[in-house]
Design a protein around this motif. Structure first.
Motif, mmCIF file in Angstrom:
data_model
loop_
_atom_site.group_PDB
_atom_site.id
_atom_site.type_symbol
_atom_site.label_atom_id
_atom_site.label_comp_id
_atom_site.label_asym_id
_atom_site.label_seq_id
_atom_site.Cartn_x
_atom_site.Cartn_y
_atom_site.Cartn_z
ATOM 1 N N GLY A 87 6.136 3.453 -0.295
ATOM 2 C CA GLY A 87 6.386 4.424 1.011
ATOM 3 C C GLY A 87 4.975 4.847 1.651
ATOM 4 O O GLY A 87 4.481 4.761 2.577
ATOM 5 N N LEU A 88 4.182 5.441 0.554
ATOM 6 C CA LEU A 88 2.882 5.761 0.584
ATOM 7 C C LEU A 88 1.998 5.000 1.426
ATOM 8 O O LEU A 88 1.258 5.081 2.242
ATOM 9 C CB LEU A 88 2.337 6.588 -0.632
ATOM 10 N N ALA A 89 2.058 3.680 0.626
ATOM 11 C CA ALA A 89 1.295 2.563 1.034
ATOM 12 C C ALA A 89 1.338 2.013 2.388
ATOM 13 O O ALA A 89 0.553 1.846 3.321
ATOM 14 C CB ALA A 89 1.364 1.581 0.097
ATOM 15 N N ILE A 90 2.546 2.092 2.824
ATOM 16 C CA ILE A 90 3.132 1.638 4.217
ATOM 17 C C ILE A 90 2.491 2.478 5.152
ATOM 18 O O ILE A 90 2.014 2.321 6.419
ATOM 19 C CB ILE A 90 4.565 1.396 4.370
ATOM 20 N N ALA A 91 2.867 4.069 5.031
ATOM 21 C CA ALA A 91 2.379 5.190 5.754
ATOM 22 C C ALA A 91 0.959 4.991 6.079
ATOM 23 O O ALA A 91 0.516 5.323 7.330
ATOM 24 C CB ALA A 91 3.176 6.282 5.369
ATOM 25 N N VAL A 92 0.212 4.755 4.800
ATOM 26 C CA VAL A 92 -1.232 4.812 5.083
ATOM 27 C C VAL A 92 -1.713 3.717 5.826
ATOM 28 O O VAL A 92 -2.665 3.710 6.625
ATOM 29 C CB VAL A 92 -1.756 5.207 3.703
ATOM 30 N N LYS A 93 -1.131 2.348 5.519
ATOM 31 C CA LYS A 93 -1.731 1.257 6.016
ATOM 32 C C LYS A 93 -1.475 1.374 7.628
ATOM 33 O O LYS A 93 -2.259 0.967 8.606
ATOM 34 C CB LYS A 93 -0.977 0.147 5.518
#
Length: 316
Positions: free
Chosen positions: A16-22
């Motif tokens: 979730g964090l990785a998708i949000a940041v990307k």
């Protein structure tokens, strides 16, 4: 091009964090990301990763998928309640013999992984249907296709998600909505580390000696090696997810790990369902040395799973 509002659940860590940041760091600034998490006390890693995009293309909000009022409050705080893309990612894991798991633990997994998605859609889907526009993206799992030893309840929750979405996808077409299931295999994240640690601490006294031995000396013993050999990073899964979101004709299902695909194809190779069960049994109990050697060999082929993939022309 109008910026799309994206609501993502489970953004305190991992996928979730990785998708949000990307998505927040998209060079073309095509997204306004509303990154949510159950406990805002855990927002620091996301804030640090978002950097200068925080407060611009990314906002952090509280949302608990197990609480209908929390979902409603979050959605109402978004301008015009407009969510163009929903990424349902929040979830929890559970491993071990079912004799050693309480019914309450099992209910919590189902409440989060399955009913959490249902609650989100009950709040968000009517708006999408009215606008006849929207993309629902669910972070599922290959275990929504094929059960794995000692993942009985987790697999059940993902099977429920997959069946629910197969049914809903037919209705979604009528309203010109898109629905995509992202199906990672093993992913090396804090989520998986916690699941493994909980498994290591599990009280196995309720299980018979043979089952306890199987869980400890076969499953847990091979757990780390499987993740080291087949595991993707959260960033890998995020890359796949964003490409699905940008695709002109996004697929209903997308597996993110080509190394794992041969395992899931066994499910479709035999209508009776015996083939994958028989093969997994032999791998685990009869050919464990070959299985271990195969995992070591796969490490040498890791580059193949990192090859880029093409889903055609991105949507505008």
């Amino acid at each position: 091009m109008a910026r799309r509002n994206v609501l993502i659940t489970g953004c305190s860590s991992g996928i979730g964090l990785a998708i949000a940041v990307k998505m927040a760091k998209d060079e073309q600034k095509r997204f306004k990301v509303f990154a949510t998490m159950r406990n805002l006390a855990k927002k620091e890693p996301l804030e640090a990763a978002a950097g200068h995009r925080l407060g611009k293309t990314l906002e952090i909000k509280q949302l608990d998928v197990c609480d209908e009022q929390s979902i409603k409050t979050c959605v109402n705080s978004i301008p015009d309640r407009r969510i163009d893309v929903l990424v349902s990612n929040a979830g929890m894991g559970l491993i071990g013999p079912i004799e050693c798991q309480s019914i309450e633990e099992m209910k919590t997994v189902m409440d989060t992984n399955f009913f959490g998605l249902v609650r989100l859609l009950k709040e968000i889907l009517p708006d999408m249907k009215r606008r006849k526009s929207g993309h629902i993206v669910i972070i599922s799992s290959v275990m929504g296709i094929q059960g794995i030893l000692f993942n009985d309840v987790y697999a059940a929750s993902k099977f429920a998600v997959e069946g629910f979405c197969e049914s809903l996808a037919i209705q979604a077409l009528k309203f010109k909505l898109q629905l995509s299931l992202i199906e990672p295999g093993p992913v090396v994240t804090e989520f998986e580390r916690k699941v493994f640690e909980d498994g290591m601490k599990m009280d196995l006294s309720a299980a018979d000696e043979e089952t306890a031995e199987m869980f400890t000396n076969i499953y847990l013993k091979n757990y780390k090696q499987i993740f080291q050999s087949l595991g993707q990073s959260a960033e890998d899964v995020a890359e796949h997810t964003v490409k699905i979101i940008l695709a002109e004709n996004p697929p209903f299902r997308h597996q993110t790990n080509t190394l794992y695909t041969p395992m899931t194809t066994l499910k479709y190779a035999d209508p009776n369902g015996d083939l994958p069960i028989d093969i997994f049994y032999k791998m685990v109990f009869q050919h464990d040395k070959i299985f271990s050697a195969s995992l070591n060999f796969i490490k040498l082929l890791r580059w193949r799973s990192r090859k880029s993939f093409d889903l055609g022309k991105p949507s505008q």
